[in-house]
Design a protein around this motif. Sequence first.
Motif, PDB file in Angstrom:
ATOM      1  N   ARG A  90       8.145  19.321   7.466  1.00  0.00           N
ATOM      2  CA  ARG A  90       6.912  19.351   6.684  1.00  0.00           C
ATOM      3  C   ARG A  90       6.908  18.266   5.607  1.00  0.00           C
ATOM      4  N   LEU A  91       7.878  18.303   4.709  1.00  0.00           N
ATOM      5  CA  LEU A  91       7.844  17.387   3.565  1.00  0.00           C
ATOM      6  C   LEU A  91       8.020  15.929   3.970  1.00  0.00           C
ATOM      7  N   ILE A  92       9.011  15.643   4.810  1.00  0.00           N
ATOM      8  CA  ILE A  92       9.308  14.246   5.151  1.00  0.00           C
ATOM      9  C   ILE A  92       8.182  13.606   5.964  1.00  0.00           C
ATOM     10  N   PRO A  93       7.641  14.249   7.027  1.00  0.00           N
ATOM     11  CA  PRO A  93       6.512  13.608   7.734  1.00  0.00           C
ATOM     12  C   PRO A  93       5.290  13.377   6.846  1.00  0.00           C
ATOM     13  N   ILE A  94       4.954  14.352   6.000  1.00  0.00           N
ATOM     14  CA  ILE A  94       3.807  14.179   5.109  1.00  0.00           C
ATOM     15  C   ILE A  94       4.070  13.033   4.121  1.00  0.00           C
ATOM     16  N   SER A  95       5.300  12.922   3.637  1.00  0.00           N
ATOM     17  CA  SER A  95       5.647  11.819   2.733  1.00  0.00           C
ATOM     18  C   SER A  95       5.469  10.465   3.409  1.00  0.00           C
ATOM     19  N   LEU A  96       5.897  10.351   4.651  1.00  0.00           N
ATOM     20  CA  LEU A  96       5.773   9.078   5.365  1.00  0.00           C
ATOM     21  C   LEU A  96       4.308   8.703   5.573  1.00  0.00           C
ATOM     22  N   LEU A  97       3.486   9.660   5.969  1.00  0.00           N
ATOM     23  CA  LEU A  97       2.058   9.383   6.149  1.00  0.00           C
ATOM     24  C   LEU A  97       1.402   8.976   4.836  1.00  0.00           C
ATOM     25  N   TRP A  98       1.786   9.627   3.752  1.00  0.00           N
ATOM     26  CA  TRP A  98       1.200   9.301   2.451  1.00  0.00           C
ATOM     27  C   TRP A  98       1.609   7.905   1.989  1.00  0.00           C
ATOM     28  N   ILE A  99       2.841   7.507   2.264  1.00  0.00           N
ATOM     29  CA  ILE A  99       3.292   6.161   1.890  1.00  0.00           C
ATOM     30  C   ILE A  99       2.475   5.103   2.633  1.00  0.00           C
ATOM     31  N   VAL A 100       2.233   5.334   3.929  1.00  0.00           N
ATOM     32  CA  VAL A 100       1.408   4.398   4.703  1.00  0.00           C
ATOM     33  C   VAL A 100       0.004   4.290   4.100  1.00  0.00           C
ATOM     34  N   ALA A 101      -0.569   5.431   3.696  1.00  0.00           N
ATOM     35  CA  ALA A 101      -1.907   5.411   3.098  1.00  0.00           C
ATOM     36  C   ALA A 101      -1.917   4.644   1.785  1.00  0.00           C
ATOM     37  N   VAL A 102      -0.919   4.883   0.935  1.00  0.00           N
ATOM     38  CA  VAL A 102      -0.858   4.186  -0.360  1.00  0.00           C
ATOM     39  C   VAL A 102      -0.664   2.683  -0.156  1.00  0.00           C
ATOM     40  N   ALA A 103       0.232   2.318   0.773  1.00  0.00           N
ATOM     41  CA  ALA A 103       0.474   0.894   1.020  1.00  0.00           C
ATOM     42  C   ALA A 103      -0.781   0.202   1.546  1.00  0.00           C
ATOM     43  N   THR A 104      -1.523   0.896   2.418  1.00  0.00           N
ATOM     44  CA  THR A 104      -2.756   0.312   2.958  1.00  0.00           C
ATOM     45  C   THR A 104      -3.797   0.108   1.860  1.00  0.00           C
ATOM     46  N   ILE A 105      -3.960   1.111   1.019  1.00  0.00           N
ATOM     47  CA  ILE A 105      -4.953   1.007  -0.054  1.00  0.00           C
ATOM     48  C   ILE A 105      -4.548  -0.064  -1.072  1.00  0.00           C
ATOM     49  N   GLN A 106      -3.263  -0.164  -1.352  1.00  0.00           N
ATOM     50  CA  GLN A 106      -2.819  -1.200  -2.281  1.00  0.00           C
ATOM     51  C   GLN A 106      -3.070  -2.598  -1.743  1.00  0.00           C
ATOM     52  N   SER A 107      -2.972  -2.758  -0.424  1.00  0.00           N
ATOM     53  CA  SER A 107      -3.211  -4.073   0.171  1.00  0.00           C
ATOM     54  C   SER A 107      -4.676  -4.479   0.092  1.00  0.00           C
ATOM     55  N   LEU A 108      -5.568  -3.481  -0.085  1.00  0.00           N
ATOM     56  CA  LEU A 108      -6.995  -3.761  -0.190  1.00  0.00           C
ATOM     57  C   LEU A 108      -7.470  -3.892  -1.634  1.00  0.00           C
ATOM     58  N   MET A 149      12.490  13.500  -1.702  1.00  0.00           N
ATOM     59  CA  MET A 149      12.326  13.055  -3.083  1.00  0.00           C
ATOM     60  C   MET A 149      12.235  11.539  -3.171  1.00  0.00           C
ATOM     61  N   GLY A 150      13.089  10.841  -2.445  1.00  0.00           N
ATOM     62  CA  GLY A 150      13.046   9.382  -2.454  1.00  0.00           C
ATOM     63  C   GLY A 150      11.742   8.835  -1.894  1.00  0.00           C
ATOM     64  N   LEU A 151      11.225   9.476  -0.837  1.00  0.00           N
ATOM     65  CA  LEU A 151       9.947   9.044  -0.275  1.00  0.00           C
ATOM     66  C   LEU A 151       8.798   9.288  -1.255  1.00  0.00           C
TER      67      LEU A 151
END
Length: 426
Positions: free
Chosen positions: A326-344, A167-169
Amino acid sequence: MAAFGKDPVWLVIVKAVLIFVVLVLLTLFNIWLERRVVGRMQHRIGPNVHGPFGLLQSLADGVKLALKEDLIPKAADKTVYLVAPVIAVVPSFVTFAVIPFGPEVTMFGHRTPLQLTDTPVAVLFVMAIASIGIYGIVLAGWSSGSTYSLLGGLRSSAQMISYEVAMGLAFVAVFLYAGSMSTSEIVAAQNEKGSFWFALILAPSFIIYCIAMVGETNRAPFDLPEAEGELVGGFHTEYSSLKFALFFLAEYINMATVSAVATTLFLGGWHAPWPIINVWPGADIGYWPLLWFFGKVLCFIFVFIWLRGTLPRLRYDQFMHFGWKRLIPISLLWIVAVATIQSLKDDGGISLKWVLIALGVLAAIFLALSFVGEREPDEDTADEPEDAFAGGFPVPPMPTGGPVRGAARPLVFETVPTHVATAEEV
């Protein structure tokens, strides 16, 4: 944020009392709604006698609980046993202090927002207060002096740790995109011109949060701390009368809390849905936003009820595997994607919100497909006969040595030769 901290003390008390009354009435309505909806799903009538459409049935049940005999087990730690229900129910009310119900309105001659208070870290405040409520469940299980209650309390603590991480992720992506942890500012960020609700832009976070909020509230199919088939009733097995009613109240208030947080962070908060706001510009003015806010909350409540009426309870190992692998690994990958897109974001070019939407749809499809289909058997073991005792089935094999006292013996049928007499012998 500038609108908060200016109300007189008496107005703050009035708003706090109103929130308390609304939550109690909402709980009575949710209990009635659950019984009616599940009754309809199971082809039953449901409560229909007390009051119009049975609306007073929940109130009658509450009075009945209050009049029941109050029992305290001999083996219980009396002080902790009595305090635990209070610890469980109080945080469920406190979390609504930072939930925005609507815009600024005029109340008793004062201009004030339809929100008790707000802070720069309001969402973290919600998570912190929600974590306190688990102490009430754990202490209730420990202080009851019952093995079943203790196991239910331990299950609930493990469940809270596992699914609160996911939930926090899920919240991190919201913080990155909105640029704030304040609930009122997150609502405003979703309703800026040209923006979408975060349930669409951050679809994986929304799906992960919806799954985690069911686990956080101990609701079916994640109601393992109360599994009656295994633990009688879980952590509240030894509770009765009003103390049991407090646990019951805390569960339904927590359902409303996580639904309100989902509405605030992902569904635009108190703002009207886009078809309505386009047709009626005044839908977000005055007290009308209360209607949109509670309408969205009740939609989430209906999903809770729907899940309870349709899905069976998970095994505990399946439940923990789902959260951690399942939930925690997918959350971590999604955070990396969002952070990358926000930086662009400052580079221009393609609209980044559409990139997020596309990635979110792909991530949601991947999450769904990972559970579709059965595992095919390995080639080496496809033709081998199945072992009846594989997987730890709790029945010992038959003894192979001499006779064992009390052991079951196989039935043996002996064939007795028969002779049919001929006419001469007769």
